[in-house]
Write an enzyme that holds these catalytic residues in place. Structure first.
Site, PDB file in Angstrom:
ATOM      1  N   ASP A 285       0.861  -1.177   0.000  1.00 60.43           N
ATOM      2  CA  ASP A 285       0.000   0.000   0.000  1.00 60.43           C
ATOM      3  C   ASP A 285       0.908   1.242   0.000  1.00 60.43           C
ATOM      4  O   ASP A 285       2.128   1.146   0.140  1.00 60.43           O
ATOM      5  CB  ASP A 285      -0.950  -0.015   1.205  1.00 60.43           C
ATOM      6  CG  ASP A 285      -2.202   0.826   0.936  1.00 60.43           C
ATOM      7  OD1 ASP A 285      -2.127   1.771   0.121  1.00 60.43           O
ATOM      8  OD2 ASP A 285      -3.248   0.554   1.546  1.00 60.43           O
ATOM      9  N   GLU A 491     -10.740   6.579   4.629  1.00 66.83           N
ATOM     10  CA  GLU A 491      -9.697   5.985   5.474  1.00 66.83           C
ATOM     11  C   GLU A 491      -9.744   6.521   6.910  1.00 66.83           C
ATOM     12  O   GLU A 491     -10.804   6.703   7.486  1.00 66.83           O
ATOM     13  CB  GLU A 491      -8.337   6.162   4.795  1.00 66.83           C
ATOM     14  CG  GLU A 491      -8.348   5.496   3.406  1.00 66.83           C
ATOM     15  CD  GLU A 491      -6.991   5.415   2.759  1.00 66.83           C
ATOM     16  OE1 GLU A 491      -6.030   5.006   3.401  1.00 66.83           O
ATOM     17  OE2 GLU A 491      -6.906   5.749   1.556  1.00 66.83           O
TER      18      GLU A 491
HETATM   19  C1  BGC Z   1      -5.072   3.452   0.320  1.00 63.20           C
HETATM   20  C2  BGC Z   1      -5.153   2.434  -0.786  1.00 63.20           C
HETATM   21  C3  BGC Z   1      -4.921   3.077  -2.122  1.00 63.20           C
HETATM   22  C4  BGC Z   1      -3.661   3.909  -2.099  1.00 63.20           C
HETATM   23  C5  BGC Z   1      -3.373   4.591  -3.416  1.00 63.20           C
HETATM   24  C6  BGC Z   1      -3.885   4.373   0.192  1.00 63.20           C
HETATM   25  O1  BGC Z   1      -3.998   5.428   1.083  1.00 63.20           O
HETATM   26  O2  BGC Z   1      -5.041   2.785   1.551  1.00 63.20           O
HETATM   27  O3  BGC Z   1      -6.402   1.800  -0.769  1.00 63.20           O
HETATM   28  O4  BGC Z   1      -4.860   2.100  -3.118  1.00 63.20           O
HETATM   29  O5  BGC Z   1      -3.750   4.887  -1.089  1.00 63.20           O
HETATM   30  O6  BGC Z   1      -4.255   5.609  -3.700  1.00 63.20           O
END
Ligand code: BGC
Length: 603
Positions: A285, A491
């Site tokens: 990630d 998030e």
């Molecule tokens: C998220 C992921 C995402 C990534 C890229 C991260 O903050 O947890 O789900 O794919 O960012 O955008």
């Protein structure tokens, strides 16, 4: 003119494994490590792609080539970077990835589908959503989507709960049927674990594994589970996804019983790669390896060492490429990371690139541009909205239903912060990472506009966001529709320990309901604490985060279609009950998992 040297990896008639082998033995360490790097598009240039042999790029949430960029601008951007990669000694194409978590959500005018929390309600195989999303992503020249999220959210206090289809792993497993939509059907003789791409999209089921089970739903936190819970609740959907040929798996920020997933060799290498025979690549990630230490990035060399040795093949760095490249090069030179591990990572990345035809077709064209946000896709989204709504209350008893509402009425009041707000109804991961409020972010229809379009032309619709009771009583309304809910988030910003209905939602419900017969529509990424309002509400609808097609809400409120949705999450009474999931011994919900009243179409 001398005959050109025959180069097996350039020959599409050769089997993929042979091409991988041939290419790998031509590569220097520098070229190999470059393949393992994924960078964010901002500040990126074709020259950096070339000079450092960068294997992949991404758009993070809200990262776009220009404000309101057209499909052409997207395609041009991707191709510009790609030309940098193609100009390297070996001409290995880069792979461009993006989060397409409810449609192609970063892109202006794309169709925005309901978030997964709503799709889980439909329990329907949303192959058509997958296919529509794949086409819209392709329309912008992008071949790789970080989707679907197959987390099993066990605690709605988690800020990513809406990215999860259900608390029930069986529904999440069922919803992996979106994968053949996104990337095409695997052939009959398909072997689990092999990356499969039929020329559409290549996919990541984000994210591996257990992120939906963290303590108190705290994002990126620790999931404390028995082996049995891990393999029976959080793991099953990965098996379904592998059966459907997913080519990449993203590792989650969270930990399992105190071990960070980005450093979890047991699960990433021994289980996923060896036991399940996954042959695609594992991607980290965003700054996921940095977060192995606390504070993040405290010891980057250690982070690289732990993650690469755990089995992470591609690292979403996403900014400081020299730090990562130098760090990994050092570790290989010191033999702390074995060259066999690097070769394994690069083989996996190349295998996916060959399998998806990237070497033959590295440059995108404009041929799908008209698919972005097209009418057919919006119709699919509208249908998904209709099927994702859950009717939780309908009148005092079954004998006196309130919905469907009559299309012909003298005057209907529409109230609430979320009635005419496209950004709110789309939620996070829409145009911007955290989402955006208002009606100017992209194209779509608000719930209010949907209502206005649905009623008889003689019916007067009055919109007032937060009317006082006196006004409501004095106007002779036949009904009111109150639309309230959560504000957009994504998030960690969405982690919430109290889950109350945000202000002024409660005030609006109190002012309107009681003064006139009211239908309350809740727009939210998860169940909220609503028990005390239910007695004064005549009809209650959970709309989740429906996306750009607000007409789907009016379609069922006014009876063009019936309500059919059944809760895919437990609607708890109080947060002190959480976590509380179907099957738990202390199960005492306000509305149980599987609940949902039905209505018949009235027209
Ligand atoms: C998220 C992921 C995402 C990534 C890229 C991260 O903050 O947890 O789900 O794919 O960012 O955008």
């Amino acid at each position: 003119m001398g005959a050109e040297e025959y180069v097996p990896y350039k020959d599409p008639r050769q089997p993929v494994d042979k091409r991988v082998k041939d290419l790998l033995q031509r590569m220097t360490l520098e070229e190999k490590i470059g393949q393992m790097v994924q960078l964010e598009r901002a500040n990126m240039t074709a020259e950096i792609m070339r000079k450092y042999h960068i294997g992949s790029l991404l758009s993070g949430g809200g990262s776009v080539p220009a404000d309101r960029a057209s499909p052409r601008q997207w395609v041009d951007m991707v191709n510009t970077f790609q030309k940098g990669s193609l100009s390297t000694r070996l001409g290995i194409p880069m792979i461009y990835g993006i989060d397409a978590v409810h449609g192609h959500n970063n892109v202006y005018k794309a169709t925005i589908f309901p978030h997964n929390v709503g799709l889980g309600v439909t329990r329907q195989v949303h192959i058509r959503i997958g296919a529509a999303t794949a086409l819209e992503v392709r329309a912008t020249g992008i071949p790789y989507a970080f989707a679907p999220c197959i987390a099993v959210c066990r605690d709605p206090r988690w800020g990513r709960c809406y990215e999860s289809y259900s608390e029930d792993h069986k529904i999440v497993q069922m919803m992996t049927e979106i994968i053949p939509g996104l990337q095409g059907d695997v052939p009959a003789n398909f072997q689990r674990g092999t990356p499969f791409v039929s020329g559409k999209l290549q996919l990541v089921p984000s994210t591996f594994v257990g992120d939906g089970g963290t303590v108190k739903g705290i994002n990126e936190n620790n999931t404390i589970v028995t082996q049995n819970e891990l393999y029976s609740i959080h793991m099953p959907a990965y098996l379904n996804s592998l059966d459907k040929g997913v080519a990449t798996v993203m590792v989650s920020y969270s930990s399992i019983n105190g071990v960070k997933m980005h450093a979890n060799r047991e699960l990433v290498t021994r289980f996923l790669k060896r036991k399940l025979k996954f042959r695609g690549f594992v991607i980290s990630d965003w700054q996921g390896i940095d977060r192995i230490t606390s504070p993040p990035h405290k010891n980057y060399s250690y982070s690289i060492l732990k993650s690469v040795n755990a089995g992470v093949d591609m690292v979403m760095v996403p900014y400081n490429y020299t730090e990562f490249i130098n760090g990994l090069t050092d570790l290989v030179n010191k033999k702390a990371v074995r060259i066999q591990r690097i070769d394994d990572a690069v083989k996996r990345i190349l295998r996916v690139k060959f399998a998806m035809g990237l070497f033959e077709n590295p440059l995108a064209d404009y041929s799908f541009a008209d698919k972005l946000g097209c009418k057919e896709h919006r119709e699919v989204a509208r249908e998904a909205v209709r099927k994702s709504l859950v009717l939780l209350k309908n009148g005092k008893s079954a004998k006196s239903p309130v919905v469907p509402l009559p299309k012909k009425a003298s005057k209907i009041l529409v109230a609430g912060t979320h009635a005419d707000n496209l950004g709110y109804q789309c939620g996070g991961w829409t145009i911007k990472w955290q989402g955006q409020e208002g009606n100017n972010l992209t194209a779509g229809t608000t719930i209010l506009k949907g209502i206005q379009a649905a009623v008889d032309p003689t019916t007067k619709i009055v919109f007032k966001e937060n009317p006082d009771t006196k006004y409501v009583k004095s106007q002779g309304f036949s009904h009111a529709i109150v639309v309230v809910g959560e504000l957009p988030y994504a998030e960690t910003a969405g982690d919430n320990l109290n889950l109350t209905l945000p202000y002024p939602g409660p005030e609006i419900i109190n002012n309107v309901c009681g003064a006139v017969k009211c239908v309350v529509v809740i727009v939210s990424g998860r169940p909220l604490v609503v028990e005390s309002y239910v007695p004064k509400i005549d009809a209650l609808v959970a709309a989740w985060l429906p996306g750009s097609e607000g007409r789907g809400v009016a379609d069922v409120l006014f009876g063009d279609h019936g309500f059919t949705g059944k809760l895919a999450r437990t609607w708890f009474k109080r947060v002190d009950q959480l976590p509380m999931n179907v099957g738990d011994t202390h199960y005492d919900p306000l509305f149980p998992f599987g609940f949902g009243l039905e209505t018949k179409p009235s027209n």
